[in-house]
Design an enzyme around this catalytic site. Structure first.
Site, PDB file in Angstrom:
ATOM      1  N   GLY A  51      28.214  46.974  -6.921  1.00 35.60           N
ATOM      2  CA  GLY A  51      27.394  45.796  -7.155  1.00 35.60           C
ATOM      3  C   GLY A  51      26.190  46.063  -8.020  1.00 35.60           C
ATOM      4  O   GLY A  51      25.536  45.124  -8.477  1.00 35.60           O
ATOM      5  N   GLN A  61      33.358  49.647  -1.851  1.00 32.28           N
ATOM      6  CA  GLN A  61      32.368  49.234  -2.833  1.00 32.28           C
ATOM      7  C   GLN A  61      31.121  48.756  -2.116  1.00 32.28           C
ATOM      8  O   GLN A  61      31.151  48.374  -0.971  1.00 32.28           O
ATOM      9  CB  GLN A  61      32.947  48.128  -3.705  1.00 32.28           C
ATOM     10  CG  GLN A  61      34.141  48.612  -4.484  1.00 32.28           C
ATOM     11  CD  GLN A  61      35.409  47.974  -3.997  1.00 32.28           C
ATOM     12  OE1 GLN A  61      35.537  47.645  -2.853  1.00 32.28           O
ATOM     13  NE2 GLN A  61      36.327  47.782  -4.905  1.00 32.28           N
ATOM     14  N   THR A  62      30.038  48.719  -2.818  1.00 30.32           N
ATOM     15  CA  THR A  62      28.737  48.651  -2.162  1.00 30.32           C
ATOM     16  C   THR A  62      27.681  48.214  -3.142  1.00 30.32           C
ATOM     17  O   THR A  62      27.908  48.200  -4.345  1.00 30.32           O
ATOM     18  CB  THR A  62      28.394  50.091  -1.703  1.00 30.32           C
ATOM     19  OG1 THR A  62      29.101  50.373  -0.539  1.00 30.32           O
ATOM     20  CG2 THR A  62      26.934  50.305  -1.473  1.00 30.32           C
ATOM     21  N   THR A  63      26.515  47.817  -2.596  1.00 30.22           N
ATOM     22  CA  THR A  63      25.312  47.830  -3.423  1.00 30.22           C
ATOM     23  C   THR A  63      24.241  48.571  -2.640  1.00 30.22           C
ATOM     24  O   THR A  63      23.978  48.228  -1.478  1.00 30.22           O
ATOM     25  CB  THR A  63      24.808  46.398  -3.700  1.00 30.22           C
ATOM     26  OG1 THR A  63      25.908  45.586  -4.053  1.00 30.22           O
ATOM     27  CG2 THR A  63      23.799  46.402  -4.819  1.00 30.22           C
ATOM     28  N   LYS A 114      24.797  51.633   6.048  1.00 33.38           N
ATOM     29  CA  LYS A 114      24.967  52.635   4.992  1.00 33.38           C
ATOM     30  C   LYS A 114      23.713  53.457   4.788  1.00 33.38           C
ATOM     31  O   LYS A 114      23.700  54.350   3.936  1.00 33.38           O
ATOM     32  CB  LYS A 114      25.355  51.940   3.681  1.00 33.38           C
ATOM     33  CG  LYS A 114      26.641  51.155   3.843  1.00 33.38           C
ATOM     34  CD  LYS A 114      27.056  50.451   2.587  1.00 33.38           C
ATOM     35  CE  LYS A 114      28.182  49.496   2.903  1.00 33.38           C
ATOM     36  NZ  LYS A 114      28.603  48.704   1.766  1.00 33.38           N
TER      37      LYS A 114
END
Lengths: 280, 228
Positions: free
Chosen positions: B159, B28-30, B61
């Site tokens: 996110g 998961q990421t923003t 990323k």
């Protein structure tokens, strides 16, 4: 029509991997439990492996326990695999997968190196490994710590079974990775000296050995610098087998004999066959 | 791919990539990208997780695809790394054939072709951004499933759900480079604050005609919002 020019002689795989056997295995596994048997457990190296980049190169470390379920299958297996004279790779996960994957890439990398006429680079080994593991979509259970020194300096990569990689100054993998990472996060500094780096890796693997059930026995170290590789196996015998202080053997006559009955069994020869030995 | 029906209910489908018998590899990421006059600002957090363990707390990323074209990766680490490597190769080849810098739209189309063709096997949400001579700074988003669309500002990853309100209310067209940087850093900080699967440092990249400038904002230097 685009033609990809490749320098290595790796076999071309048309149409991707055939997952037919995986479907069959899944069906078999479902049926087997109904019949009351259990499918054979793959030998896994429940493991602690780690690596650290220091001033002059890379230190790789590994424990030496290989497990089959809850039994220790090999008390002193070697988890640091040779890839090329300047590159070594620690492997966690399914023992056969790490062994064969590293051997395949080592062989391809040697051909590549002969073709280019140069010492192979760690980034090349990383590319080959990640592309192979991604092609097999995680069915090859190999989690690797790849380290080496090439013309661009020391490099360290962690490679996951699905084919993702991370390039970092310190990495840990395996079931004992959390214990080892705790040691690294506490004591890692950039540009350490060789003795300090070896002590750090030794302590990280020891943390894995003593706090993780899947890791144990001895600590192997591999120190790679420009032009020299120290393969220290074992570097530290952390778990020596204890010496028995007494003997459980009893002399003849210790137990008194009260009665003795001899019953001869009358057997008759039903069938006799002679198989000649080939002595030629 | 979507085999984990037993998985924890609070994670949405977009967060779950696939399940091993023991470990669920969810990344998961923003991620975020904003266009401004003369270029783009891209930002991302730095957390990669395997289950509840943070495998890499300093992930980058923001991946270079070409000299002035970058992509933000969210979703499965293995899938997005493999796609980015493939597109980097294809775009490099195309650029040599053309003998000029490639367009951002070309890069985005290559991502879209791959993500749509293999949509059943892949879990990748990508934002492609960069600068080219024809159209200046551009942001294209290629979410899970393989759609491609150009947007002036785009957010992605788990996110992102927490900052749609902030982004919609605070984005103004024709912001300057410094305003865009501040906007991106604040949005990512807010997302990292609320999303457990985003965190670490904020990585920023500004792409313009002059080239690429990269920045890192460490944890203690992030903008502060509430003292509660």
């Amino acid at each position: 029509r685009r033609i990809m020019a490749t320098v290595s002689v790796c076999k071309y795989y048309p149409g991707g991997f055939s997952f037919d056997n995986c479907k069959r295995n899944a069906l078999l596994e479902a049926d087997i439990s109904k019949l009351g048997f259990s499918s054979p457990a793959a030998r896994k190296t429940g493991t602690t492996i780690c690596g650290v980049v220091y001033k002059d190169g890379v230190v790789l470390g590994a424990d030496t326990r290989a497990t089959e379920g809850m039994i220790v299958a090999d008390k002193n297996c070697s988890k640091i695999h040779y890839i090329s004279p300047n590159i070594y790779c620690c492997g966690a996960g399914t023992a056969a997968d790490t062994e064969m994957t590293t051997q395949i890439i080592s062989s391809n990398l040697e051909l590549h190196s002969l073709s280019t006429g140069r010492l192979p680079r760690v980034a090349t080994a990383n590319r080959m490994l990640k592309q192979m593991l991604f092609r097999y979509q995680g069915y090859i259970g190999a989690a690797l710590v790849l380290g080496g020194v090439d013309c661009n300096g020391p490099h360290l990569y962690s490679i996951y079974p699905h084919g993702s990689t991370d390039k970092l100054p310190y990495v840990t993998m395996g079931s004992g990775s959390l214990a080892a990472m705790a040691v690294f996060e506490d004591r890692y500094r950039p540009n350490m000296e060789e003795e300090e780096a070896k002590r750090l890796v030794r302590d990280a693997i020891a943390a894995g050995i003593f706090n993780d059930l899947g890791s144990g026995s001895n600590i192997d170290l591999c120190v790679i610098t420009k032009g020299k590789v120290d393969y220290l196996r074992p570097h530290d015998v952390a778990n020596k087998k204890g010496v028995r202080t007494g003997s459980y053997r009893y002399k003849h006559g210790t137990t008194g004999v009260l009665t003795k009955t001899v019953t001869p069994l009358n057997l008759e020869v039903v069938e006799e066959s002679v198989q000649t030995m080939d002595t030629s | 791919l979507a085999k984990c029906t037993f998985f924890i209910s609070h994670l949405t489908f977009s967060d779950i990539l696939y399940c091993d018998e023991n470990v669920c590899v969810c990344v998961q990421t923003t991620i975020m990208a904003v266009e401004f006059d003369g270029g783009v600002v891209m930002g991302a957090d730095s957390r990669t997780t395997t289950g509840a363990y943070i495998a890499n707390r300093v992930t980058d990323k923001l991946t270079p695809i070409h000299e002035r074209i970058f992509c933000c990766r969210s979703g499965s680490a293995a899938d997005t790394q493999a796609i980015a490597d493939a597109v980097t190769y294809q775009l490099g080849f195309h650029s040599i054939e053309l003998d000029e810098a490639p367009l951002v739209q070309t890069a985005a189309s290559l991502f879209r072709d791959m993500c749509y063709r293999y949509r059943e096997e892949l879990m990748a949400g990508i934002i492609v951004a960069g600068w080219d001579r024809r159209r200046g700074g551009q942001v294209y988003t290629v979410p899970v499933g393989g759609m491609m669309t150009r947007q002036p500002v785009s957010v992605g990853g788990s996110g992102s759900s927490y900052i749609y309100g902030f982004v919609d209310s605070n984005y103004k067209p024709a912001m300057s480079k410094e305003e865009c940087l501040k906007f991106t850093a604040e949005a990512l900080t807010l997302a990292m604050e609320r999303d457990g699967s985003s965190g670490g440092v904020v990585r920023l990249a500004v792409i313009s005609e002059q080239g690429v400038e990269r920045q890192v904002i460490l944890g203690n230097q992030l903008p502060k919002f509430s003292t509660v």
